[in-house]
Motif scaffolding. Structure first.
Motif, mmCIF file in Angstrom:
data_model
loop_
_atom_site.group_PDB
_atom_site.id
_atom_site.type_symbol
_atom_site.label_atom_id
_atom_site.label_comp_id
_atom_site.label_asym_id
_atom_site.label_seq_id
_atom_site.Cartn_x
_atom_site.Cartn_y
_atom_site.Cartn_z
ATOM 1 N N PHE C 22 -7.062 29.308 8.729
ATOM 2 C CA PHE C 22 -6.194 29.839 9.787
ATOM 3 C C PHE C 22 -5.044 28.879 10.090
ATOM 4 C CE2 PHE C 22 -5.333 30.666 14.405
ATOM 5 C CZ PHE C 22 -4.768 31.914 14.238
ATOM 6 N N THR C 23 -5.322 27.582 10.079
ATOM 7 C CA THR C 23 -4.247 26.585 10.150
ATOM 8 C C THR C 23 -4.438 25.611 9.004
ATOM 9 O OG1 THR C 23 -5.526 25.214 11.681
ATOM 10 C CG2 THR C 23 -3.944 26.754 12.666
ATOM 11 N N ASP C 24 -3.414 24.766 8.789
ATOM 12 C CA ASP C 24 -3.389 23.986 7.544
ATOM 13 C C ASP C 24 -3.892 22.547 7.652
ATOM 14 O OD1 ASP C 24 -2.266 26.198 6.267
ATOM 15 O OD2 ASP C 24 -0.243 25.588 6.843
ATOM 16 N N HIS C 25 -3.793 21.917 8.835
ATOM 17 C CA HIS C 25 -4.085 20.487 8.896
ATOM 18 C C HIS C 25 -5.576 20.143 8.861
ATOM 19 C CE1 HIS C 25 0.106 20.146 9.343
ATOM 20 N NE2 HIS C 25 0.197 20.250 10.648
ATOM 21 N N PRO C 26 -6.451 20.826 9.595
ATOM 22 C CA PRO C 26 -7.848 20.350 9.633
ATOM 23 C C PRO C 26 -8.581 20.644 8.318
ATOM 24 C CG PRO C 26 -7.389 21.971 11.384
ATOM 25 C CD PRO C 26 -6.239 21.994 10.447
ATOM 26 N N THR C 42 -12.006 24.700 14.448
ATOM 27 C CA THR C 42 -11.581 23.768 13.411
ATOM 28 C C THR C 42 -12.608 22.660 13.252
ATOM 29 O OG1 THR C 42 -10.340 22.451 14.992
ATOM 30 C CG2 THR C 42 -9.125 24.187 13.849
ATOM 31 N N SER C 44 -12.593 18.771 11.945
ATOM 32 C CA SER C 44 -11.774 17.631 11.520
ATOM 33 C C SER C 44 -12.682 16.475 11.160
ATOM 34 C CB SER C 44 -10.843 17.194 12.655
ATOM 35 O OG SER C 44 -10.040 18.261 13.105
ATOM 36 N N GLU C 46 -13.219 12.536 10.983
ATOM 37 C CA GLU C 46 -12.696 11.294 11.561
ATOM 38 C C GLU C 46 -13.525 10.122 11.083
ATOM 39 O OE1 GLU C 46 -12.998 12.500 15.769
ATOM 40 O OE2 GLU C 46 -10.817 12.699 15.744
ATOM 41 N N ASP C 247 0.611 27.146 1.847
ATOM 42 C CA ASP C 247 1.980 27.486 1.393
ATOM 43 C C ASP C 247 2.701 26.223 0.937
ATOM 44 O OD1 ASP C 247 1.614 30.175 2.366
ATOM 45 O OD2 ASP C 247 1.862 29.341 4.388
#
Lengths: 247, 247, 247, 247, 247, 247
Positions: C22-26, C42, C44, C46, C247
C-alpha cells in the motif's frame, strides 16, 4: 508622507541599543533593545553535542527563545507551568538557531555546543528580529571566549554578521521595524534575516488575512535591506567598545 | 539542460493527483499526491469555536499536520507516544491553518469550526505544500456540505483558491517541487503559498547553511508561480468531477 | 432468520479486502478493509531492541494502534495534541503486539525489532480485529524482506497465521463481525484472536452493562471460528498475489 | 495429583481475607488478601459526574488501580513521577470499572460518582482479581452509606455480587488463582469476572507465547467457577460481620 | 489548662505505633501511626546511583512521599492521573530525603541507592513528620539487610536516630503534634526534625496568615523536643522487638 | 574577626539595590540586586481568582519563581523544555506566595489576583530572599496602581513590609547573606522571612549533611534580624523615590 504614531518615517528604525556584558556568567551576554522591545541574549558553551551528531567531530549551535510572563501588555502564562512549549515559541527558537548557524563554521568548535538563550524582558513587536540581532553579538563574544582558551580549530569561524528586521504593510503603507501597535494590525508581515555581505539567510512573509503582490514583496525587501544595514552598524559599534571587566 | 534524477525539467512539477471522497465520514476528504508524496486531507465541521473567539459570532478554521510513523524512509517515533508535538509539526500545522484562512470569510460560518487534518501516508518531499493544496479541495467540499444544510450566512464564503509548492536551489540550479532526494541536499529551500488570483499568501525561504541573493529569490518566485498555476488546474479538474455517492 | 441492517446473515463477515504494497517505504505495508473499516498496517524493521531485552540475542515485536482524527463519525482529538495516549489506544496496541508475538520465533530476528503500526483511516467497528488481521500480512512481508537480505537465523520464523474477529450479542442474537451500528448497542462484545492451526491466542469478552452465560459464550466462539476461517483465506489469497514492483 | 509449590491442589484458592473498615474516611474501605497479595480498596462518593454524562440524571462509577512502588519484588517506578499512567495500569483500571458497573443501577445514584481506588500494598499475582473482589465489598458499604443518608432513588441498586479470579495453564496443568511464581511462567493466563447469579461479566484469556484449544478454555472456565463460588462466600461472610464503629 | 478536642494536654503526643515487617518484599517495611495518621514507609535497595553521582563511589538515599487518593477526608485526585507531582508532594519528598541523609554515611553503601517510599494510607495531620519517623526505622532495617549480605563498607553507617514532629499555635496556645482538626486552623505551624543526640536537622515554621515572635518560636522548639524524645523511645522499642519471620 | 572572601564582615549584607519601574507593562516592576544576584520581580493584576476561591468575594495573590537558563555559572536546562517545573522551583514559588500573602488583606482586592513573577537574571546565592524582598516593592506599586483606579475596597490593604534574608554556618562561623561561594559549602543554611513590625513570617533552616544546636539557631536569628532591618530601609528608600513616568 504622514508620520507613524511614534513619529518615525516609514523607512526608519526604532532606536537600537546593544549592551554587551549584561550578565557575568555566560560566555556572551547581551541586552538588545529595538525601542521598547528588550531581549536578553546569552551564548553559553556546553561540552558535547546532541546524540545524532556525536562522533562527527562537528560542533552544534542551538537556540531557545522565551517570553517572560510579564513581558507582554497582558501577562501570559509561563510555558514551564503549562508543561509544554507553544508552537510560536518553538517556531522562533528554530528560526534563531537556523539563522545563526548560517554564519559559523561548526567544524571549528569540535564537539561542543553553543546554546543561545533569547529571553524577552519586554515585548513591543519585533522580538524575534531583535533576538537574532542580539544573539549574533553574544555569539561573537562566546567565540572570542573560546578562542582565548585555545578551544577553536579555526580562530575565525564566523564568516559574516547576521541581523534581522521586520517589515510589513500597515494602513496600506510598507513600513520598517513594526512596533506592537502596528504589528497587531498589519495586513502583511515579513521577517528578513540577512548577512552583512548582502545575501539573505531567511525570509518569512505572511499575509495576515490578506495577500500581497510581487511589487509589494520587492518594496518590503528594499526596506528590510535599509534596516539591516543600520543594524550591522549598531552591532559593529557595540563590538568595537571594550567589554567592561567583570566586577 | 541536464535532466533531474527523476527525469523532470527544472521547471516541471511531479505528477499531481487529487482524489475527492477518499473517506466517508468527514465533510471533505481528499487524497493528494505529488509524485510519491501522499497526504490524506480531511475537513471536519465542529460546533463552537475556541474560547478566545466565543461570542464574536465568527467561525474559525484550524489545521493539524502529522506524519504517520512509517511514512518516512526510516520509521519515526509517534508524537502521541513521545507525549508532545514537535516543533516542525507545529510549525507546519500553523502554516496550513494560516494559509487556508486567507481564502475564507469566517463570518459566514457562524460560531463553527472547520478542522483540517493533513496526515502524511507517504513522504517524499513537499508534504506541507501537498497538504495545503489538498486541504483547499477538502475545504471546498466541507463548505458545500455546510451550504447544502443551510448553515452558511453567505453561500460563497471562499474568495479564491489556495495552492502551495516548494522551490529550491539544488546543485546550483533553481528547481521546482523538490522530492526528498533533492530537498535533503538543497542549498536553499522555499515554500510559496499563492492564490489563483495572483498574489501571494505566504513565502518562507531558508538558506540551509547557505545564503541567497535577490536574483535567486526572484527566479524561485517565478518557478513557484509556474507550479501553482499547474496546481490550480488540478484542483479545478478534481472539483469539476462529480463526487461519487457514498456506498 | 431476519437479516441485519446491512443485509448480512448473523454468521456472515463483511467483505474483506487486503491490499499489499500500500505504501513503499516500510518492509511490509498493507491496507486491510472489513467493510467500511479501513486500517493501514505497516511493519518496519528497526535495529536494536528495548533496553530490558538487550544482550539477550533475541528480537522483539511491538505494535502501535492509532485512530486518525477524522476516522470516526465525529472527529476525535489527536492524542499527540492531548499529550498522552488514551487507555483504549494502549490496550489495543498491547493486544496487537501480544497477538502477533504468538506466531513468530523472535530468536530468528537477532537483536532487531519489528514495529507494527496500525493506523485507522476509517472506523466502522472491528478496527482492532482488522488491525491484527492486516498486521499479520505486513509481518509476513517484513519477514520476507529480512530473509531476502540474509538477516534471519531461521528462514521460516513464522509458525502459523493469526487473524481476529469480533462477535457479539445484538438484539438478543449472536452475530459475527459487528459494524459500528451494532457494536455501539451490543449487549455482549467479544474479540477472538486465533491461529489457522486451530487454537486460540486471546479472547476478550465483555458484558456491556449485561452479563452472559456459558452457552452464549460457546455460540460466540463457534461464530468466531467461522469468521477467522474466512480471514485466513483472505490472507492467503493476498499473500499468493505477487507484490507489484515499486514504481 | 502433584501439589503446587505452596501445597495447594490445582483447584484450590489461596486463603482469602476481607477486612472492612480498613480506613476511616472513605464511604467504603476494604483490605482484601488473596494469600500474600494485599489490595486496599476504597469507595468514595463524589458529587457530580464526568462532563459527557452531565444532565443525564444518571450517576457514574469509575475505578483507578495502582501499585505502590515497593509492592513488587523489585521496586517499580512511581507513575506520578514518570508523569504518565502505564498501559497495564489503565487496562486494569478500565476492567475494574467495567466489572463493577455490571452490578449497579447507576440511575439510583442521581448525578453522583462512586470512585473506586484499588491500591496494591503487596503483589503476589492476581492483584486485579483481588481488586475486583474487594472493590465489590467497598461498593456495598458505600451504597449503604448513601442509603443511610437518603441519597438513593432506589434503596437496592445492587443487583448481584461481583468477584474475579485468575486461572491458567502452568506446567501443562490447569490451575486456579495463580501466585506470582506461577503467573510469571504460565503458558496461558485467564481472568474471569463473574456474578453470583451465574453468568459471566468478563473473560480475558491470553496465550503468553502459546495458544490454547477450546477444551482447555472450558476447563479453565470450570475452575474459575469454583473459585468465584469461594469468593462470593468470603464476601458474604465479611458483609455479615458488623462493621466496627469508627474510633 | 483546658483540654484539646481529643482530650490531650498541649504538650502531649497522640498514641504512636510503629509496626515493622508490614510488607514482605522491601528490605525495610514499616507502618507508622500518629493517632489516626497512618503511613506505610518502605526502604528498598537499588543498584546504582543517579547519573550525577556515578563514579563517585558514594551511595545515595532518596525519598518519595505520596498520599493515596482516599487518605484524606475528601478524595483527592491521583497525581499519576494528573500527570504531574504537585508542589506540596515534591516539597515533602525532598524534606524526607534531606532529613534521613543527615544520619547515614553514604560512603558505606558503595554505589547503591536506598529508596524510601512513604505512602499515606490515612491522613489526620502530621503525615510528613510521621513519615520521617517511620522511614528512619525502615532505613535501619534496610541497613541491617545490607549488612547481613556483606554489602556495607562500614557495618555501622547510621550515626544517630532521626524523628520529626509538628508544633503549632492553635487558639492562641502552643501545642504539640497537631491533628488535622487543629492543623487546618493553626495560626502558626512548624515542623521540627531532630536527632536523638540533641541537635536539629531541619526546622520549617510558617505563619499561616499570621506572624510569630521569637518567644513563641522558643516555646514551639521546647515542645518539639518533648515530642521527639517520645518518638525516639517508640523507635527504640520497635527496633528492639524481633522482626517476625516472613510467613 | 577574619573577613569573608568578598571582604564583608560576618554580619554584613552585600550591597542592595532596588530599581522600580524596571519594565513598563506590569502594574509593578522591580529589579532587585543583592550583590551579583539580580532578580526581576513583577506584579501583574489579573481579573478573577482560582476556581476553588470563586464566589468568595476575596482576592488572591500567587507567585512564580524561575531561573533563566544562563543565570547560573553553568547553564541549566529550561523547565518549559523539560516539560515540568522542578521541585526546587515549586518550593520557592510557594514560599514567595505564602510570604507575601502575610502582609496583604486579600478581601480588599475583590475577586482579582495579583501574580508575582520573580525571574532570576543572574544567580549568586540568596535568589529566593532577594525575590521576596523585591516582590514586596512590586506589590506595593501594584496596590497603588489598583488604588489609583478605584479598584480597592480598602485603600491601605498592606499591613506591614516583608523582607527575607539568608543566614548560615560557613567555616564554623555564623554569617549573613550568603553568596553562592559560601552557600554551596555551608554546613547550615537558613532563610528567614520577617515583617518590619518585628515578628517572623517563615523560617526554614536546614543542616546540609550536618546538624545544628539551639544556640546556633538563636545566633542565626539574631543576624537575620540585622539583615532584614537593612532591607526594610532599602525598600523604604526605593518606595520614597518618585517612579519615573513611562516614556
Amino acid at each position: 508622507m504622514s508620520r507613524r504614531a511614534d513619529g518615525r518615517a516609514d523607512d526608519e528604525m526604532r532606536p537600537v541599543r546593544i549592551t554587551r556584558g549584561f550578565t557575568d556568567h555566560p560566555a556572551g551576554s547581551v541586552l538588545v533593545e529595538f525601542g521598547q522591545t528588550r531581549v536578553m541574549c546569552t551564548a553559553s558553551v556546553e561540552e558535547g553535542v546532541p546524540r545524532w551528531r556525536r562522533g562527527s567531530g562537528l560542533g552544534w549551535l542551538t537556540a531557545e527563545y522565551a517570553m517572560l510572563p510579564a513581558a507582554t501588555h497582558t501577562r501570559s502564562q509561563r510555558e514551564s507551568v503549562k508543561g509544554k512549549v507553544g508552537g510560536r515559541t518553538q517556531e522562533i527558537s528554530r528560526l534563531i538557531g537556523r539563522s545563526l548557524r548560517a554564519c559559523i563554521d561548526l567544524a571549528a568548535l569540535g564537539e561542543n555546543t553553543i546554546a543561545l538563550d533569547c529571553d524577552v524582558l519586554q515585548a513591543d513587536g519585533g522580538t524575534r528580529t531583535a533576538a537574532i540581532t542580539g544573539a549574533y553579538v553574544a555569539l561573537v563574544d562566546a567565540v572570542a571566549f573560546l578562542n582565548e582558551r585555545g578551544k577553536l580549530a579555526d580562530p575565525q569561524p564566523i564568516s559574516c554578521a547576521i541581523a534581522a528586521v521586520s517589515v510589513g504593510v500597515v494602513d496600506g503603507r510598507v513600513r520598517l521595524d513594526l512596533p506592537y501597535e502596528e504589528d497587531s494590525r498589519a495586513e502583511v508581515d515579513m521577517n528578513v534575516v540577512a548577512t552583512d555581505a548582502g545575501p539573505l539567510v531567511e525570509i518569512q512573509g505572511t499575509g495576515e488575512g490578506a495577500t500581497f503582490a510581487r511589487p509589494t514583496l520587492d518594496k518590503m525587501l528594499d526596506l528590510a535591506a535599509l534596516g539591516t544595514t543600520r543594524l550591522f552598524e549598531a552591532q559593529r559599534e557595540a563590538l568595537d567598545t571594550p567589554l567592561r571587566a567583570a566586577d
